[in-house]
Scaffold this motif. Structure first.
Motif, PDB file in Angstrom:
ATOM      1  N   THR A 120       0.900  -1.140  -0.117  1.00  0.00           N
ATOM      2  CA  THR A 120      -0.192  -0.076   0.015  1.00  0.00           C
ATOM      3  C   THR A 120       1.066   1.432   0.116  1.00  0.00           C
ATOM      4  O   THR A 120       0.410   2.252  -0.905  1.00  0.00           O
ATOM      5  N   VAL A 135      -7.273   9.742  -0.873  1.00  0.00           N
ATOM      6  CA  VAL A 135      -7.236   8.630  -1.305  1.00  0.00           C
ATOM      7  C   VAL A 135      -7.915   8.219  -2.497  1.00  0.00           C
ATOM      8  O   VAL A 135      -7.566   7.472  -3.268  1.00  0.00           O
ATOM      9  N   SER A 154      -5.266   4.395   4.395  1.00  0.00           N
ATOM     10  CA  SER A 154      -5.239   3.032   3.805  1.00  0.00           C
ATOM     11  C   SER A 154      -3.959   2.506   4.713  1.00  0.00           C
ATOM     12  O   SER A 154      -4.056   1.292   4.908  1.00  0.00           O
ATOM     13  N   THR A 212     -11.491   2.989  12.050  1.00  0.00           N
ATOM     14  CA  THR A 212     -10.921   3.883  10.906  1.00  0.00           C
ATOM     15  C   THR A 212     -10.343   5.066  11.741  1.00  0.00           C
ATOM     16  O   THR A 212     -10.278   5.334  12.978  1.00  0.00           O
ATOM     17  N   MET A 268     -11.655  -6.212   5.066  1.00  0.00           N
ATOM     18  CA  MET A 268     -10.264  -6.057   5.770  1.00  0.00           C
ATOM     19  C   MET A 268      -9.852  -7.584   5.528  1.00  0.00           C
ATOM     20  O   MET A 268      -8.561  -7.556   4.935  1.00  0.00           O
ATOM     21  N   ARG A 293      -4.248   0.008   9.000  1.00  0.00           N
ATOM     22  CA  ARG A 293      -3.486  -1.458   8.906  1.00  0.00           C
ATOM     23  C   ARG A 293      -3.195  -1.662  10.584  1.00  0.00           C
ATOM     24  O   ARG A 293      -2.979  -2.618  10.951  1.00  0.00           O
ATOM     25  N   SER A 321     -10.740  11.373   2.685  1.00  0.00           N
ATOM     26  CA  SER A 321     -11.202  10.275   1.376  1.00  0.00           C
ATOM     27  C   SER A 321     -10.722  10.943   0.007  1.00  0.00           C
ATOM     28  O   SER A 321     -10.368  10.230  -0.943  1.00  0.00           O
ATOM     29  N   SER A 331      -3.871  -9.637  -0.516  1.00  0.00           N
ATOM     30  CA  SER A 331      -2.783  -8.818  -0.917  1.00  0.00           C
ATOM     31  C   SER A 331      -1.403  -9.381  -0.656  1.00  0.00           C
ATOM     32  O   SER A 331      -0.384  -9.170  -0.936  1.00  0.00           O
ATOM     33  N   ALA A 386     -10.365   1.549   2.196  1.00  0.00           N
ATOM     34  CA  ALA A 386     -10.205   2.775   3.248  1.00  0.00           C
ATOM     35  C   ALA A 386     -11.479   3.925   3.266  1.00  0.00           C
ATOM     36  O   ALA A 386     -11.931   4.248   4.058  1.00  0.00           O
ATOM     37  N   THR A 416      -7.264  -1.960  -3.733  1.00  0.00           N
ATOM     38  CA  THR A 416      -8.153  -2.523  -3.105  1.00  0.00           C
ATOM     39  C   THR A 416      -7.903  -2.019  -1.852  1.00  0.00           C
ATOM     40  O   THR A 416      -9.047  -1.767  -1.075  1.00  0.00           O
ATOM     41  N   ALA A 417      -6.822  -1.699  -0.977  1.00  0.00           N
ATOM     42  CA  ALA A 417      -6.562  -1.108   0.175  1.00  0.00           C
ATOM     43  C   ALA A 417      -7.273   0.362   0.254  1.00  0.00           C
ATOM     44  O   ALA A 417      -7.895   0.762   1.275  1.00  0.00           O
ATOM     45  N   HIS A 418      -6.970   1.101  -0.808  1.00  0.00           N
ATOM     46  CA  HIS A 418      -7.664   2.350  -0.866  1.00  0.00           C
ATOM     47  C   HIS A 418      -9.119   2.630  -1.178  1.00  0.00           C
ATOM     48  O   HIS A 418      -9.798   3.135  -0.115  1.00  0.00           O
TER      49      HIS A 418
END
Lengths: 614, 88
Positions: free
Chosen positions: A91, A167, A317, A141, A210, A321, A164, A217, A442, A437-439
């Motif tokens: 990421t 991202v 993002s 978050t 997640m 984690r 947002s 990932s 998020a 996908t992570a973004h």
């Protein structure tokens, strides 16, 4: 001793899964090499190499169904540090970062390493200033943490909306690079590929949230490292007799410098603030690899690194984690893994690029009246190189390379079997898949948790949360696809602008919220707004050419200027207004101590108990 | 009880802040400024690389990664020494 729930139970078979996937990948590559020797249709082989891994990512994502909201938002805190670090590294770097840092290194030489240094500094800031404390809070978050810290719903909503936007910009950059690579490999136009790609990504995320993103990932991380290291190790063994090109390419570098001098490339001096990173259009090699500060000035180099650093440290993002590991120590360790993996990739990229430059230069320099090497035609066929003159006699300057395809120059110019070039492309697609996908997740989680459910408090039922989360995800993915098709621009520049914007918005309040107890709600609101609007307005006005650069500061490094300014604003506003209450001070003290129960879990348990008693 | 906890935390937080200085500020500044001496150092060579380039790529990455790893290990010992570590 507080009774622990099932949280933090780690699946003991993870290592075997990783090994199985890695062997499957190796087997696939070997099988394709065999089939290409047997004369199978190259288009079929290409499709298998590009689409095969993607099918596995989707399957992994779908098999991780998240029954509970904890699974969906924080993967039940059951991700070990290494796997979390692998996903975090992808990421941090992103497909755009991988492709564009390599491409810029190839085209302008060492100057592009500034971005890499910024990424590394960002990881250093994350591990020491932010991640352990966000893990102790353990929220789903980043805005929910900010909302709790400043006991303010408006801070929560505002930070969710403002964070947002950068991202989403990163998503646009990733998908632009992704659709270009896929259309180069498989054909098809962006207008067809982007909706399909978005649908594939939505399927991967929607089942497991997640959890699904993390496990798919991890598979992508294996593909990225494999794709980057295999051609490098093979060529390095051929050229230096040792498989560690990262520390043995010194002699190749000397050779490259000699060839560059022979072909007349020379260093130039530019303004200290200038930043001339290569754009999307094909560019000819113009400066020697070792000519530092010929395209990015000294001050620009430092500012770019600082700006990327603030962006990485404030990127939701990556910060989200923090909540997925079982403990604060594991959270720190996972950032250690991020540093190791990002460091390995950043160490390999210059080696990779120098070897690619060597292959190109040794075939083109000093060859007069000879024939054009056949890899030039191969590159041209893939759309990676444009020829503007007589390559056989005109030499180096008549061939222009596309920045985003520079990673593919090495396998093509080394005359490797096509499968190796396809493997590199599959690695790039994997990196893009992981980052995008992570973004997506998020943004969707911030909107779900902080904007929509934040309004009705945290009393929404499990089922409502699960449904809202997936609906919002669908909307975000659709919006992302729409933006990719309708926003034009250079992906690397969009990525750097996004990092700069994220840093200007979030860096100061995230760091100060932990390290300065006196920071209060009013100051947080003012700081966030002023950072976002100062940076955003400057970017908009200079990108649209309404105003010129103020003091020569490029829009991509505006964070390096805005962050100190907003830091002062935060201090002054905070000292002029009422100090935060005793409850907030106790909350911050609690965050600073790793031991004890995760704050978010404790508060949720107490809230449930209260509701039950009523 | 509360007062005692707070007295225990103060030295812990002092050590944590010291960690920042030794593992973030010093290596961070070094990483940021090392590439600026690129041309001056390139006259000498190491392992076949020009020295300035070697420091600006390998040196920078080595310092950064080691600083992070060292921070992780040191901070855990600081936590344990002051008794604020997690019990798992």
């Amino acid at each position: 001793m507080v009774a622990r729930s099932h949280q933090g139970l780690i699946n003991p078979r993870l290592g075997s899964y990783l090994a199985i996937f890695s062997s499957a990948l190796v087997a696939l590559v070997i099988l394709l090499l065999i089939f290409s020797e047997l004369g199978t249709d190259p288009y079929v082989l290409r499709q298998v190499m590009i689409l095969g891994p993607v099918a596995i990512y989707v399957l992994i994502g779908m098999s991780c169904y998240a029954g509970e909201t904890d699974d969906y938002f924080i993967a039940s805190r059951a991700i070990p540090s290494f796997f979390n670090g692998l996903c975090g590294a992808l990421t941090t770097l992103g497909g755009t970062g991988l492709v564009a840092i390599a491409g810029s290194l190839f085209l302008i030489g060492y100057d592009a390493f500034s971005v890499g240094i910024g990424l590394l500094l960002g990881v250093m800031v994350l591990v020491s200033l932010l991640v352990p404390y966000l893990r102790k809070y353990g929220g789903q978050t980043v805005p929910s943490y900010l909302g709790r810290r400043f006991t303010s719903r408006s801070v929560r909503m505002l930070s969710a909306i403002l964070l947002s936007i950068p991202v989403m910009m990163l998503i646009v950059a990733e998908l632009k690079v992704g659709s270009a690579i896929v259309s180069m490999m498989l054909g098809g136009s962006a207008a067809n590929l982007v909706p399909v790609g978005c649908a594939i990504m939505f399927t991967t995320i929607a089942f497991g949230g997640m959890k699904g993103v993390t496990w798919s990932s991890c598979a992508q991380g294996v593909v990225v490292l494999f794709a980057l290291l295999v051609p490098l190790v093979v060529l390095s063994t051929m050229m230096t007799n040792l498989p560690f090109a990262q520390i043995t390419y010194g002699s190749i570098l000397t050779d490259v410098a000699r060839l560059e001098a022979q072909s007349g490339l020379a260093a130039r001096s530019i303004d200290a603030l200038a930043i001339n990173l290569p754009g999307r259009a094909p560019t000819a090699l113009d400066t020697p690899f070792l000519a530092a500060f010929s395209n990015v000035g000294t001050v620009g180099f430092v500012l770019l690194a600082l700006s990327v650093m603030t962006g990485v440290a404030a990127l939701p993002s990556i910060l989200m984690r923090a909540g997925t590991v079982p403990s604060v120590f594991e959270a720190r360790k996972s950032m250690g893994w991020v540093a190791v993996i990002v460091g390995l990739i950043l160490l390999s990229l210059p080696a990779y690029v120098v070897i690619a430059r060597h292959l190109v230069l040794s075939d083109l320099v000093g060859v007069t009246g000879g024939q054009v090497p056949n890899w030039v035609a191969n590159l041209q066929q893939l759309g990676l190189a444009a020829i503007s003159g007589d390559v056989a006699n005109g030499g180096l300057r008549s061939i222009e390379f596309s920045r985003d395809g520079a990673l593919l120059v090495l396998p093509v110019a080394a005359n490797f079997p096509d499968t190796v070039a396809h493997l590199v492309a599959a690695g790039v697609i994997a990196a893009i898949f992981a980052a995008a996908t992570a973004h997506f997740l998020a943004v969707a989680n911030m909107v779900t948790d902080d904007v929509i459910l934040g309004l009705s408090g945290d009393s929404a039922s499990e089922l409502a949360r699960a449904i809202v989360a997936r609906v919002v995800l669908a909307v975000v993915v659709t919006l992302g696809g729409y933006l990719v098709l309708n926003v034009s621009g250079d992906p690397f520049r969009i990525m750097l602008l996004a990092l700069s914007l994220a840093g200007s918005t979030g860096f100061v309040i995230l760091v100060l919220s932990i390290w300065w107890k006196r920071l209060n709600m009013v100051a947080a609101l003012v700081t966030m707004m002023s950072g976002f609007f100062l940076a955003g307005a400057y970017m908009f006005l200079t990108e649209q050419r309404v105003i010129g650069l103020i003091g020569g500061i490029d829009a991509i490094v505006v964070a390096a200027v805005v962050v100190p300014v907003t830091g002062v604003i935060a201090g002054v506003v905070s000292l002029l207004t009422e100090p935060p209450g005793r409850q907030v001070r106790d909350f911050v003290r609690d965050l600073r101590v790793p031991g004890g129960e995760t704050v978010y879990d404790r508060e949720r348990r107490m809230a449930r108990g209260r509701r039950r008693r009523q | 009880m509360r007062g005692r906890q707070r007295r225990q935390r103060r030295p812990y937080w002092r050590w944590t802040k010291l960690q920042l200085f030794t593992h973030l500020l010093v290596p961070g500044t070094a990483i940021l400024l090392a590439p600026l001496f690129f041309d001056e150092l390139n006259a000498s060579r190491i392992l076949g690389f020009p020295l300035g380039y070697f420091i600006a790529v390998h040196g920078v990455l080595l310092v950064g990664v080691l600083a992070v790893l060292r921070f992780v290990a040191r901070q855990d010992s600081v936590d344990r020494w002051h008794g604020v570590h997690e019990e798992i």
